[in-house]
Scaffold this motif. Structure first.
Motif, PDB file in Angstrom:
ATOM      1  N   VAL A 179      10.042   9.618  49.677  1.00 50.89           N
ATOM      2  CA  VAL A 179      10.565  10.808  49.008  1.00 50.89           C
ATOM      3  C   VAL A 179       9.423  11.805  48.914  1.00 50.89           C
TER       4      VAL A 179
ATOM      5  N   SER B 133       9.646  15.117  47.889  1.00 51.54           N
ATOM      6  CA  SER B 133       9.705  15.897  46.659  1.00 51.54           C
ATOM      7  C   SER B 133      11.090  15.773  46.049  1.00 51.54           C
ATOM      8  N   VAL B 134      11.153  15.990  44.756  1.00 57.87           N
ATOM      9  CA  VAL B 134      12.420  16.041  44.036  1.00 57.87           C
ATOM     10  C   VAL B 134      12.286  17.129  42.976  1.00 57.87           C
TER      11      VAL B 134
ATOM     12  N   VAL C 290      16.429  16.806  46.720  1.00 59.06           N
ATOM     13  CA  VAL C 290      15.455  15.838  47.224  1.00 59.06           C
ATOM     14  C   VAL C 290      15.114  16.148  48.675  1.00 59.06           C
ATOM     15  N   GLN C 291      13.850  15.954  49.008  1.00 57.21           N
ATOM     16  CA  GLN C 291      13.397  16.012  50.393  1.00 57.21           C
ATOM     17  C   GLN C 291      12.798  14.653  50.722  1.00 57.21           C
ATOM     18  N   ALA C 292      13.362  13.992  51.716  1.00 51.63           N
ATOM     19  CA  ALA C 292      12.924  12.635  52.050  1.00 51.63           C
ATOM     20  C   ALA C 292      12.670  12.513  53.546  1.00 51.63           C
TER      21      ALA C 292
ATOM     22  N   GLU D 137      20.139   9.929  52.100  1.00 51.76           N
ATOM     23  CA  GLU D 137      20.399   9.900  50.664  1.00 51.76           C
ATOM     24  C   GLU D 137      21.055   8.603  50.218  1.00 51.76           C
TER      25      GLU D 137
ATOM     26  N   LEU E 118      18.521   5.885  48.863  1.00 49.23           N
ATOM     27  CA  LEU E 118      17.658   6.248  47.747  1.00 49.23           C
ATOM     28  C   LEU E 118      18.250   5.722  46.451  1.00 49.23           C
TER      29      LEU E 118
ATOM     30  N   TRP F  20      17.978   6.198  42.093  1.00 46.57           N
ATOM     31  CA  TRP F  20      17.606   7.184  41.097  1.00 46.57           C
ATOM     32  C   TRP F  20      17.578   6.544  39.725  1.00 46.57           C
TER      33      TRP F  20
ATOM     34  N   ARG G 177      22.922   9.363  41.177  1.00 46.74           N
ATOM     35  CA  ARG G 177      22.516  10.597  41.836  1.00 46.74           C
ATOM     36  C   ARG G 177      22.450  11.782  40.878  1.00 46.74           C
TER      37      ARG G 177
ATOM     38  N   CYS H   9      12.891   9.108  41.927  1.00 46.85           N
ATOM     39  CA  CYS H   9      13.665   8.792  43.122  1.00 46.85           C
ATOM     40  C   CYS H   9      12.815   7.934  44.046  1.00 46.85           C
TER      41      CYS H   9
ATOM     42  N   GLU I  30       8.877  11.995  41.502  1.00 47.38           N
ATOM     43  CA  GLU I  30       9.592  12.240  40.258  1.00 47.38           C
ATOM     44  C   GLU I  30       9.316  13.651  39.776  1.00 47.38           C
TER      45      GLU I  30
END
Length: 700
Positions: free
Chosen positions: A145, A147-148, A164-166, A171, A174, A176, A205, A222, A236
């Protein structure tokens, strides 16, 4: 034995794992997994044509960014000479000596001179990296992950949906976890995560704050479900402020309670101007009665999205949606609720525009079209309407110049109703705003209708047309008379009023002066001289404010919504005194009044001479007829601000397609929208009110 695990292989594949002073009987697979878990890790990530190598070596955290096609030997040499403590700046100490660095795949050393970094470090097989006396297990492209993010503010009852950027996972892979960091533990909590007072609220989510969370700061973590041991792959974030109570929204509650359940096969349409955050710099002048806290997009736009979702539309047509907030809020929230969404920014680099959402369980989004209206206005071969407008623009160079400076767009969508099988052409737009440019709105509306007809004829000729949005026109204005009647004549008053429109105060007032003079020398008319003096004084004030320094003075000639006309907003500060600022605002209004009265003087002069009103427009006719969804009970207003009240937002349905309005959403009373002077307010996040209607869609 105390520093690293060991393994002794006995007959029949029985293994003894020795860790510290403990001896455990494990399978070979279990021992290997345990050993790898305790081995130092180096992470290799593939990023486009490059790779990133991350590891802690010699007590330092290192990161190398190299090209995939670079020789592996070059990468390893780079790592070898930089191993060891970093020399201080200006130090005379000799550089650290190079160390042995090698990569092994499945236990065999890779010939670094013969392969690229991509071949040596990426790909299948178990790989290790040795740097001096340290050996690392290479973890290739682990799920991570990056960023979130969350809105800065959390409001009771409004779900938080992180962005979220993973990498190397989707998704669905992931997990949460939501935590509260309150002054006292939340009653809704079930366990802690071991970090001080953090309290686990739940998993999933999204999370909807409850009254029990008031006063708590919310944090979300995440993680990939398949994260390798020993590699940090989670991210996080937390809200910037503690959970706050929801505003009192009695009108919205009353409105929702009055809406009955949709009939089977019916579609609910919602159209809403959500007030773009992009223009917040002008709001102290436009909405001086609104507190700064109410302006905050992290609060206001969450309420706007929530209003749309609570109306439970099948089609949501939203205007003034910021590019940034479409990506961060509108699209994720509505996608989670089952909508497919499209965004179209206005032309000329504007950072706000139109959004169209359809509920995928009810509608199939077949195709969309983005129309920049000033780009198609002169394409005479597109339709009869286009040809008439192109001819008008050719004869009216000032009108052409004005139209080409607008940034108005239209977003068209062809959808298929799953229940009935019918196709619909749905159009969302926000027509040019200027109060004295009604003729431009007529042209834009005509172009939109023509483009909708083109899409219908090219795709599904039996499709029904729906046109909605903020038309910046009331029922008596030219644009709405045109749309609701289907026709505007070349001699309509709207064309005459529009002949005085210019983009600048100076040009518009000059046109008004010329018209007011009715052919006489302007210098001999006292009213004309007064108007000229007002223009000169306003220009003097604006220029002086522009030339001065400081943020307050820079706001003196703030650009309006379209970036196309000078507006006087807050002009106090180093540029102008408070008295001069007040004078500038009064001059602006007076010059606007000059423009409004000029046409009346022109009419009177023509009447005295026994002549007809000058007609220099075009006769335009719609290719189909439409009715307002609120025809049986037109709203008194959809826009209510200090200084203006009017019904500007419309939902128009094609008349001859069997579309039948079943119910419309109630509108607020004047007392409700003026509880805090005007809109926007604590309970109303926009200066507009949404409108909604249930429409029966007949089968073919």
């Amino acid at each position: 034995l105390e520093s690293a695990p060991c393994m002794l292989v006995l007959p029949h594949r029985v293994c003894l794992a020795v860790v510290g002073r403990k001896v455990c009987g494990l399978s070979r697979k279990g021992v290997v997994a345990m050993a790898q878990a305790q081995t130092k890790k180096a992470v290799v990530r593939e990023v486009g044509d490059a790779l990133v190598l991350e590891l802690e070596v010699g007590g330092r955290q290192r990161q190398l960014n190299r090209q995939i096609d670079e020789p592996l030997e070059k990468v390893l040499n780079r790592l070898a000479v930089t191993k060891g403590p970093k020399a201080k700046k200006g130090s005379s100490a000799p550089p650290a000596a190079a160390v042995r660095v090698e990569v092994a795949r499945d236990g065999m050393v890779v010939d670094a001179a013969a392969v690229t970094a991509g071949v040596g470090l990426l790909g299948d097989g178990s790989r290790t990296l040795t740097v001096g006396a340290e050996t690392f297990t290479l973890v290739v492209n682990p799920p991570r992950v990056v960023s979130v993010t969350l809105p800065e503010r959390a409001i009771v009852g409004i779900p938080l949906f992180p962005i979220v950027q993973a990498e190397h996972c989707n998704e669905n892979e992931l997990e949460w976890r939501w935590f509260a960091e309150p002054s006292s533990p939340s009653p809704s909590a079930s366990s802690t995560d071991g970090k001080g007072e953090s309290v686990l609220l739940g998993e999933g989510r999204s999370y909807s704050p409850s009254a029990a969370d008031l006063g708590a700061t919310l944090r979300v973590r995440c993680s990939p479900t398949a994260a390798p041991a020993g590699v940090e792959c989670a991210a996080e974030t937390a809200t910037a402020r503690a959970v706050e109570p929801a505003p009192q929204r009695s009108f919205h509650e009353r409105r929702l309670a009055a809406l009955s359940a949709r009939e089977e096969g019916a579609l609910r349409f919602v159209t809403y101007n959500a007030l773009a955050d992009n223009y917040r710099r002008t709001w102290n002048g436009l909405y001086p009665y609104v507190p700064e806290d109410v302006h905050d997009p992290h609060r206001r736009l969450q309420l706007a999205v929530q209003e749309v979702l609570e109306l439970s539309p099948d089609v949501a047509l939203v205007q003034e949606v910021d590019v940034r907030w479409f990506e961060r809020l509108w699209e994720p929230r509505l996608a989670a609720a089952g909508f497919a969404g499209v965004h179209l920014p206005k032309a000329k680099g504007m950072q706000e525009g139109l959004a169209l959402f359809v509920r995928e369980s009810e509608l199939e989004l077949v195709t969309t079209q983005s129309i920049v209206l000033n780009a198609v206005a002169e394409q005479a071969d597109r339709s009869e309407i286009h040809a008439r407008i192109a001819a008008l623009l050719s004869d009216r160079p000032r009108l052409r110049e004005s139209l080409l400076r607008t940034s108005t767009v239209a977003l068209l969508a062809l959808v298929r109703h799953r229940h009935s099988g019918r196709h619909l052409v749905i159009t969302n737009t926000h027509l040019f705003y200027h109060p004295h440019a009604g003729h431009i709105r007529v042209i834009q509306a005509a172009l939109i209708a023509a483009e909708a007809e083109r899409l219908r004829l090219e795709a599904v000729p039996s499709a029904a047309v729906v046109i909605a949005g903020d038309f910046n026109g009331e029922a008596h204005d030219g644009v709405m008379r045109f749309l609701l009647s289907g026709l505007i004549e070349a001699g309509d008053d709207e064309w005459g009023r529009g002949s005085l429109f210019r983009f600048s105060y100076r040009g518009a007032a000059a046109a008004a002066v010329a018209a007011a003079a009715a052919g006489e020398d302007p210098r001999e008319d006292p009213e004309v001289l007064d108007s000229i003096a007002r223009i000169a004084r306003l220009r003097e004030l604006v220029l002086r404010a522009r030339e001065s320094e400081g943020a307050a003075a820079a706001a003196a000639a703030a650009v309006d919504e379209e970036g196309e006309e000078e507006e006087v907003a807050e002009v106090t500060g180093p540029g102008l005194s408070a008295e001069e600022a007040e004078e500038a605002l009064a001059l602006r209004d007076a010059i606007a009044a000059d423009r409004r009265t000029a046409v009346e003087r022109q009419r009177r002069a023509a009447a005295d001479a026994g002549a007809a009103v000058v007609a220099d427009g075009a006769r335009l006719e719609l290719p189909f007829r439409v009715d307002s969804a609120y025809a049986s009970a037109p709203p008194e207003f959809t826009n209510y601000v200090g200084g203006f009240v009017g019904a500007l937002d419309w939902l128009l349905l094609e008349r001859d397609q069997g579309l039948r309005v079943l119910q419309t959403a109630a509108m607020p009373t004047e007392a409700e929208v003026t509880a805090e002077t005007a809109l926007p307010s604590t309970a109303f996040p926009s200066d507009h009110v949404s409108i909604a209607a249930d429409v029966a869609i007949p089968t073919l």
